[in-house]
Motif scaffolding. Sequence first.
Motif, PDB file in Angstrom:
ATOM      1  N   GLY A   7       0.789  -1.218   0.063  1.00  0.00           N
ATOM      2  CA  GLY A   7       0.129   0.033   0.143  1.00  0.00           C
ATOM      3  C   GLY A   7       0.880   1.325  -0.034  1.00  0.00           C
ATOM      4  O   GLY A   7       0.546   2.367  -0.378  1.00  0.00           O
ATOM      5  N   GLY A   8       2.159   1.351   0.761  1.00  0.00           N
ATOM      6  CA  GLY A   8       2.855   2.573   0.444  1.00  0.00           C
ATOM      7  C   GLY A   8       3.359   2.636  -0.624  1.00  0.00           C
ATOM      8  O   GLY A   8       3.646   3.955  -1.098  1.00  0.00           O
ATOM      9  N   ARG A   9       3.734   1.831  -1.532  1.00  0.00           N
ATOM     10  CA  ARG A   9       4.067   1.987  -3.077  1.00  0.00           C
ATOM     11  C   ARG A   9       2.789   2.621  -3.888  1.00  0.00           C
ATOM     12  O   ARG A   9       3.064   3.483  -4.331  1.00  0.00           O
ATOM     13  CB  ARG A   9       4.422   0.677  -3.559  1.00  0.00           C
ATOM     14  N   LEU A  10       1.666   2.025  -3.584  1.00  0.00           N
ATOM     15  CA  LEU A  10       0.704   2.613  -4.113  1.00  0.00           C
ATOM     16  C   LEU A  10       0.302   4.092  -3.781  1.00  0.00           C
ATOM     17  O   LEU A  10      -0.054   4.853  -4.735  1.00  0.00           O
ATOM     18  CB  LEU A  10      -0.687   1.839  -3.832  1.00  0.00           C
ATOM     19  N   LEU A  11       0.377   4.218  -2.484  1.00  0.00           N
ATOM     20  CA  LEU A  11       0.301   5.761  -2.113  1.00  0.00           C
ATOM     21  C   LEU A  11       1.188   6.696  -2.650  1.00  0.00           C
ATOM     22  O   LEU A  11       0.807   7.754  -3.182  1.00  0.00           O
ATOM     23  CB  LEU A  11       0.343   5.811  -0.387  1.00  0.00           C
TER      24      LEU A  11
END
Length: 302
Positions: A169-173
């Motif tokens: 999720g951090g990469r997507l954010l």
Amino acid sequence: MGSGDQFAEPLTRASAPSGGSASSRITLAAWVLGPTLVGLLYGLFGPIADTSVPTPWDRVSSVLGWSYFCAWSVSFYPQVVQNFRRRSAVGLSLDYQLLNLAGFSCYFAFNAVLYYSPVVQQEYRDAHDGKPSAVRLNDVVFAGHALILTAITLVQIAVFYDYPPVVGGGRLLRLCVLGGFAALILGSAGLGVAVASSSESFMTWLTYFGVLAQVKVLISLVKYCPQVCMNYSRQTTDGWCIENVLLDWTGGLLSVAQLVLDGWATADWSAVTGDPAKFLLGNVSMFFDVIFMVQHYCLYRP
């Protein structure tokens, strides 16, 4: 938001001092009370720039304006100092800072043109029954100063970069934030060209910069979320400076108070409706600052 690993602090990095000692409390009080006191004194004894507010409320408005300016402006320094002392940016959300840069770029542009541009000032008066804009010199200086300090913080993050790999999720954010940043640059540039090339038949400059102000408000609604989530995932506020939070809350309270006072004293509430960015910015920042205080003092006590 993804797994907690994306926010995990490297084991090789020493934690910052807990901040519970008497000297730390004195430092905290100095950071928070000092700037507000300086603004209060300048507001009391300095020149009054706004002559539209009747006496004695013009002096009160000056005190509130310069106090919020000092509190909000100094709020950026504790984090910069802490990053330098720790030689680390761990605990500070990069996504939050990128959103901050985008937001303050829009806010500075809006305040600067409403304060300096005769064309936009006249368009504002035409749209608000001849009433002048509520933007003050301290609004312009604050926004420009905030933009510069945010850029300096991002440089620190680049120099001290010691975050764990961004995954899930951090990469997507991160991709969403960078994509939004690029879209803002291209969209604002394209819209500005359209306004200029159409001689404002497509849209007035006041409307254009008003759109940028609304973008700032939208960014403010979401920009704190990455930092809140990072604190939650790490179960600590270590690396996130509480002095910044307390000064930000103080500045937000005083900013809203000045806007409301000016509207009441002049019987002109267009000062609020004509500058929604300032009004909403103060309230949104106070809301999230309370969340940060709860995280720091109640949930994840240092």
